[in-house]
Design a protein around this motif. Structure first.
Motif, PDB file in Angstrom:
ATOM      1  N   ARG A 184       0.890  -1.292  -0.090  1.00 47.83           N
ATOM      2  CA  ARG A 184       0.018  -0.006  -0.048  1.00 47.83           C
ATOM      3  C   ARG A 184       0.874   1.419   0.053  1.00 47.83           C
ATOM      4  O   ARG A 184       0.586   2.264  -0.615  1.00 47.83           O
ATOM      5  N   ALA A 185       2.116   1.170   0.409  1.00 48.79           N
ATOM      6  CA  ALA A 185       2.726   2.457   0.651  1.00 48.79           C
ATOM      7  C   ALA A 185       4.008   2.194  -0.075  1.00 48.79           C
ATOM      8  O   ALA A 185       5.002   3.315   0.050  1.00 48.79           O
ATOM      9  N   ALA A 186       4.146   1.253  -0.893  1.00 48.87           N
ATOM     10  CA  ALA A 186       5.519   1.095  -1.824  1.00 48.87           C
ATOM     11  C   ALA A 186       6.664   1.043  -1.462  1.00 48.87           C
ATOM     12  O   ALA A 186       7.553   1.861  -1.371  1.00 48.87           O
ATOM     13  N   LEU A 187       6.794   0.487  -0.086  1.00 44.56           N
ATOM     14  CA  LEU A 187       7.924   0.094   0.619  1.00 44.56           C
ATOM     15  C   LEU A 187       8.491  -1.164   0.724  1.00 44.56           C
ATOM     16  O   LEU A 187       7.922  -1.907   0.019  1.00 44.56           O
ATOM     17  N   GLN A 188       9.688  -1.447   1.146  1.00 43.90           N
ATOM     18  CA  GLN A 188      10.374  -2.674   0.888  1.00 43.90           C
ATOM     19  C   GLN A 188      10.314  -3.354   2.351  1.00 43.90           C
ATOM     20  O   GLN A 188      10.581  -2.817   3.264  1.00 43.90           O
ATOM     21  N   VAL A 189       9.912  -4.581   2.250  1.00 35.73           N
ATOM     22  CA  VAL A 189       9.744  -5.211   3.460  1.00 35.73           C
ATOM     23  C   VAL A 189      10.949  -5.402   4.097  1.00 35.73           C
ATOM     24  O   VAL A 189      11.023  -5.336   5.376  1.00 35.73           O
ATOM     25  N   GLN A 190      12.075  -5.608   3.422  1.00 37.88           N
ATOM     26  CA  GLN A 190      13.406  -5.872   4.161  1.00 37.88           C
ATOM     27  C   GLN A 190      14.356  -4.777   4.102  1.00 37.88           C
ATOM     28  O   GLN A 190      15.211  -4.954   4.701  1.00 37.88           O
ATOM     29  N   ALA A 191      13.907  -3.770   3.808  1.00 34.51           N
ATOM     30  CA  ALA A 191      14.825  -2.396   4.092  1.00 34.51           C
ATOM     31  C   ALA A 191      14.680  -1.749   5.161  1.00 34.51           C
ATOM     32  O   ALA A 191      13.917  -1.931   6.155  1.00 34.51           O
ATOM     33  N   PRO A 192      15.845  -1.461   5.665  1.00 37.93           N
ATOM     34  CA  PRO A 192      16.093  -0.894   7.163  1.00 37.93           C
ATOM     35  C   PRO A 192      14.958   0.279   7.377  1.00 37.93           C
ATOM     36  O   PRO A 192      14.774   1.122   6.417  1.00 37.93           O
ATOM     37  N   CYS A 193      14.605   0.414   8.504  1.00 38.49           N
ATOM     38  CA  CYS A 193      13.393   1.392   8.870  1.00 38.49           C
ATOM     39  C   CYS A 193      13.524   2.002  10.092  1.00 38.49           C
ATOM     40  O   CYS A 193      14.110   1.153  11.093  1.00 38.49           O
ATOM     41  N   ALA A 194      12.802   2.875  10.353  1.00 34.63           N
ATOM     42  CA  ALA A 194      12.767   3.374  12.094  1.00 34.63           C
ATOM     43  C   ALA A 194      11.521   4.285  12.279  1.00 34.63           C
ATOM     44  O   ALA A 194      10.789   4.806  11.125  1.00 34.63           O
ATOM     45  N   ALA A 195      11.209   4.162  13.410  1.00 38.67           N
ATOM     46  CA  ALA A 195       9.855   5.119  13.795  1.00 38.67           C
ATOM     47  C   ALA A 195      10.379   6.390  14.584  1.00 38.67           C
ATOM     48  O   ALA A 195      11.309   6.450  15.222  1.00 38.67           O
ATOM     49  N   LEU A 196       9.701   7.304  14.411  1.00 36.50           N
ATOM     50  CA  LEU A 196       9.781   8.561  15.056  1.00 36.50           C
ATOM     51  C   LEU A 196       8.407   8.717  15.723  1.00 36.50           C
ATOM     52  O   LEU A 196       7.338   8.899  15.224  1.00 36.50           O
ATOM     53  N   ALA A 197       8.583   9.337  17.037  1.00 33.58           N
ATOM     54  CA  ALA A 197       7.350   9.977  17.702  1.00 33.58           C
ATOM     55  C   ALA A 197       7.493  11.208  17.825  1.00 33.58           C
ATOM     56  O   ALA A 197       8.483  11.851  18.546  1.00 33.58           O
ATOM     57  N   VAL A 198       6.513  12.012  17.361  1.00 35.60           N
ATOM     58  CA  VAL A 198       6.489  13.583  17.279  1.00 35.60           C
ATOM     59  C   VAL A 198       5.410  14.148  18.017  1.00 35.60           C
ATOM     60  O   VAL A 198       4.254  13.525  18.075  1.00 35.60           O
ATOM     61  N   ALA A 199       5.522  15.039  18.909  1.00 34.00           N
ATOM     62  CA  ALA A 199       4.520  15.718  19.718  1.00 34.00           C
ATOM     63  C   ALA A 199       4.973  17.270  19.749  1.00 34.00           C
ATOM     64  O   ALA A 199       6.016  17.590  19.637  1.00 34.00           O
ATOM     65  N   ALA A 200       4.065  17.889  20.083  1.00 30.42           N
ATOM     66  CA  ALA A 200       4.269  19.366  20.370  1.00 30.42           C
ATOM     67  C   ALA A 200       4.784  19.531  21.816  1.00 30.42           C
ATOM     68  O   ALA A 200       4.102  18.724  22.671  1.00 30.42           O
ATOM     69  N   ALA A 201       5.467  20.294  22.178  1.00 23.55           N
ATOM     70  CA  ALA A 201       6.137  20.621  23.682  1.00 23.55           C
ATOM     71  C   ALA A 201       4.925  21.224  24.339  1.00 23.55           C
ATOM     72  O   ALA A 201       4.902  20.708  25.487  1.00 23.55           O
ATOM     73  N   ALA A 202       4.050  21.946  23.975  1.00 22.25           N
ATOM     74  CA  ALA A 202       2.938  22.636  24.344  1.00 22.25           C
ATOM     75  C   ALA A 202       1.711  21.360  24.241  1.00 22.25           C
ATOM     76  O   ALA A 202       1.598  20.936  23.166  1.00 22.25           O
ATOM     77  N   ALA A 203       0.943  21.412  25.397  1.00 24.38           N
ATOM     78  CA  ALA A 203      -0.199  20.260  25.575  1.00 24.38           C
ATOM     79  C   ALA A 203      -1.333  20.804  24.361  1.00 24.38           C
ATOM     80  O   ALA A 203      -2.013  19.981  24.113  1.00 24.38           O
ATOM     81  N   ASP A 204      -1.417  21.932  24.039  1.00 23.81           N
ATOM     82  CA  ASP A 204      -2.579  22.403  23.098  1.00 23.81           C
ATOM     83  C   ASP A 204      -2.026  22.403  21.405  1.00 23.81           C
ATOM     84  O   ASP A 204      -2.625  22.684  20.612  1.00 23.81           O
ATOM     85  N   GLY A 205      -0.756  21.613  21.445  1.00 25.77           N
ATOM     86  CA  GLY A 205      -0.568  21.534  19.994  1.00 25.77           C
ATOM     87  C   GLY A 205      -1.512  20.470  19.216  1.00 25.77           C
ATOM     88  O   GLY A 205      -1.761  19.834  19.724  1.00 25.77           O
ATOM     89  N   ASP A 206      -1.814  20.910  18.037  1.00 27.64           N
ATOM     90  CA  ASP A 206      -2.849  20.297  16.969  1.00 27.64           C
ATOM     91  C   ASP A 206      -1.967  19.415  16.075  1.00 27.64           C
ATOM     92  O   ASP A 206      -1.225  20.152  15.252  1.00 27.64           O
ATOM     93  N   PRO A 207      -1.688  18.130  15.991  1.00 27.66           N
ATOM     94  CA  PRO A 207      -0.837  17.386  15.199  1.00 27.66           C
ATOM     95  C   PRO A 207      -1.368  17.479  13.658  1.00 27.66           C
ATOM     96  O   PRO A 207      -0.654  17.400  12.842  1.00 27.66           O
ATOM     97  N   SER A 208      -2.731  17.927  13.530  1.00 25.55           N
ATOM     98  CA  SER A 208      -3.359  18.106  12.134  1.00 25.55           C
ATOM     99  C   SER A 208      -2.415  19.100  11.428  1.00 25.55           C
ATOM    100  O   SER A 208      -2.290  19.128   9.948  1.00 25.55           O
ATOM    101  N   ARG A 209      -1.865  20.110  12.101  1.00 25.70           N
ATOM    102  CA  ARG A 209      -1.228  21.132  11.448  1.00 25.70           C
ATOM    103  C   ARG A 209       0.142  20.827  10.859  1.00 25.70           C
ATOM    104  O   ARG A 209       0.747  21.496  10.002  1.00 25.70           O
ATOM    105  N   TRP A 210       0.639  20.077  11.426  1.00 25.36           N
ATOM    106  CA  TRP A 210       2.185  19.526  10.809  1.00 25.36           C
ATOM    107  C   TRP A 210       2.045  18.036  10.485  1.00 25.36           C
ATOM    108  O   TRP A 210       3.122  17.537   9.906  1.00 25.36           O
ATOM    109  N   HIS A 211       0.983  17.438  10.051  1.00 21.66           N
ATOM    110  CA  HIS A 211       0.998  16.186   9.561  1.00 21.66           C
ATOM    111  C   HIS A 211       1.369  16.234   8.201  1.00 21.66           C
ATOM    112  O   HIS A 211       2.428  15.364   7.993  1.00 21.66           O
TER     113      HIS A 211
END
Length: 551
Positions: free
Chosen positions: A314-341
């Protein structure tokens, strides 16, 4: 500003020639995928036809949908050859490519010069007919003259361009009254627009009222612009349906801003803009569906319950290629993730990485692929990407971000492990506060250790009447700030000047509060054991008040 009506070229005589390349750029990969085009992508496409077993005739320059034809059969090769002899633009087969079907068809395609395409598994034949016909109706539409560089599907850019032409505030909505985009109009706007944007859809009571009044029946039944005069504090409004190939895709709304009427020719401009918008809405719909399917597959994989093969497809990725996850959040509690998606996905692409961005509560998870096969270089790529994300995205949105970097893993099957390490790093960055905004668990190991100790002590019963317990009870009764003062003092190693700056009070005021702390709870600040227990209790107090990993 160029005249939209004069330059848009809407007469039938001026209709642009639609090529296979233009059609596919509008439709995107959510509905159909190109396998081979030996005759090139500049071939003209004039229509879409469904193969009829009783009348197997094929017309030139049509895109033939081979419904019910097994792509791996001799019949499929025969259909392709007949289509080539008739001069068809291409043939679309079903989604099953097993048994070397694609290779046999490619061989026949090279003989005839006819393109071979496949329907995606998540798009039915009925949906594909509608999408392709709508795409043909809108693929030749030129972009808005006010925004010649407007990318296909850029609905926010479209809204801004239309707003500049009509002199009002614009929203782009789908057929369910959900807001897809809105103009960045800075002037005061009315309450209905404000509620619509905040809720990302027209308020339900407003929708019900319009349905009862027969408004939507009128809107979807005409190509004209509907107008409503200003009523009290509700300003004048214009709305026009957006359609392609007879299919309604959504609507464009214009509201006058406070103290300024709409342009005299706003209705004519909106009518032309609605035709321009068809290509963008269609592109948004097909690409959006594709993105949601990729997001769903990535979310399942990151949660440890999905299939690497499904996400790779579905995402045109390679199953065996190296990958990593990043977790991203606003420093302020009221940050809206949709603004930087969208920014995160675009930024990863700029670094040459394929990525899928997944909303996860108040944060975003970014699964990054196409990393260097060398583990050390891959680690460096992830760190540079995280640092750049914080700098660029924070500057673009005005929101300070924090990014937890997950460990690089050798393939998609281990993506959940990388996600866990990324989220732990983000929790530690948030727990520690301070200026550090990017890191992996190894970079914040001390904070992670403290979090683990505090978490382990969560349910340990402490002696009754400890110093911090008495201090917290005093603050609760008197409304004081002695707990906050003690926390700042201990966090700054007893440095009165630094602690007073953190609390924004005079050093003498801090010294007075420290004496009060001793008087209220009897805490001995000269005792190492007392200070250690106090710091642990303060962290436990914060954990109980705000939850693990939150400020």
């Amino acid at each position: 500003m160029p005249d939209l009506r004069a330059s848009s070229g809407w007469s039938a005589a001026a209709e642009a020639r639609v090529t296979l390349e233009q059609l596919l750029s509008v439709v995107g990969t959510g509905a159909v995928e190109l396998d081979t085009a030996p005759g090139g992508l500049a071939v003209a496409v004039t229509g879409v036809a469904v193969l009829d077993a009783l009348d197997p005739g094929v017309r030139p320059r049509e895109l033939l949908l081979a419904v019910g034809v097994d792509a791996g059969s001799a019949h499929a090769v025969d259909v392709l050859r007949r289509a080539g002899e008739a001069g068809a633009a291409g043939v679309v087969f079903g989604s099953d490519r097993r048994g070397g079907a694609a290779e046999a068809l490619r061989s026949a395609a090279r003989e005839t010069g006819t393109a071979v395409l496949f329907r995606t598994p998540w798009c039915s034949w009925a949906q594909l007919v509608g999408v392709l016909r709508a795409g043909l109706a809108s693929a030749g539409v030129p972009p808005l003259p006010a925004a010649p560089d407007l990318a296909p599907g850029d609905l926010n850019g479209l809204a801004d361009a239309v707003a500049a032409l009509v002199g009002g505030a614009v929203t782009v909505e789908d057929t369910e009254s959900r807001v897809l985009a809105y103009s960045s109009t800075e002037e005061d706007v009315d309450d209905i627009r404000r509620l619509t944007i905040l809720g990302r859809r027209v308020p339900p009571w407003r929708v019900s009222a319009m349905q009862e009044a027969g408004f939507f029946a009128a809107l979807w039944g005409t190509d004209d612009v509907l107008y409503r005069r200003a009523q009290g504090e509700d300003p004048e409004r214009l709305v026009c349906a957006v359609r392609a190939g007879g299919e309604v895709l959504g609507s464009l709304w214009v509201a006058a801003v406070t103290g300024r009427p709409l342009a005299p020719d706003a209705s004519e401009v909106l009518r032309a803009a609605a035709r321009t918008a068809a290509a963008h809405l269609l592109h948004h719909r097909t690409r959006g569906a594709d993105s949601r399917l990729a997001e769903d597959a990535a979310r399942a994989l990151l949660e440890g319950r999905g299939s690497p093969e499904v996400l790779a497809e579905r995402a045109a990725l390679q199953v065996q290629a190296p990958c990593a996850a990043l977790a991203v959040a606003a420093a302020a509690a009221d940050g809206d993730p949709s603004r930087w998606h969208a920014l995160l996905g675009l930024h990863c692409a700029a670094f040459g990485h394929r990525a899928v961005v997944v909303p996860a509560g108040g944060r975003l998870l970014v699964l990054v692929s196409s990393l260097d096969p060398d583990p050390e270089r891959a680690d460096g790529e992830v760190e540079r990407l995280g640092t750049s994300l914080v700098a660029r995205a924070s500057a673009a949105t005005g929101t300070q971000l924090r990014v937890g970097l997950g460990e690089v893993v050798p393939g998609l099957a281990l993506a959940a492990e990388s996600r866990r390490s990324a989220e732990l790093a983000l929790r530690a960055l948030t727990y520690a506060g301070g200026s550090r905004a990017v890191g992996r668990t190894a970079d914040v190991a001390d904070t992670v250790g403290v979090m683990q100790v505090v978490e382990a002590l969560r349910d340990v019963p402490l002696a009754r009447g400890t110093s911090v317990a008495r201090l917290a009870a005093h603050d609760a009764e008197s409304g004081g700030r002695l707990v906050e003062t003690l926390r700042a003092y201990l966090d700054h190693f007893g440095d009165v000047a630094a602690a007073s700056r953190a609390l924004a009070i005079h050093p003498n005021s801090l010294r007075y509060r420290l004496r009060r702390i001793t008087q209220v709870c009897g805490l001995d600040l000269d005792s190492a054991d007392a200070r250690l227990l106090a710091q642990l209790e303060l962290r436990l107090l914060r954990l109980r008040e705000h939850g693990a990993g939150k400020e």
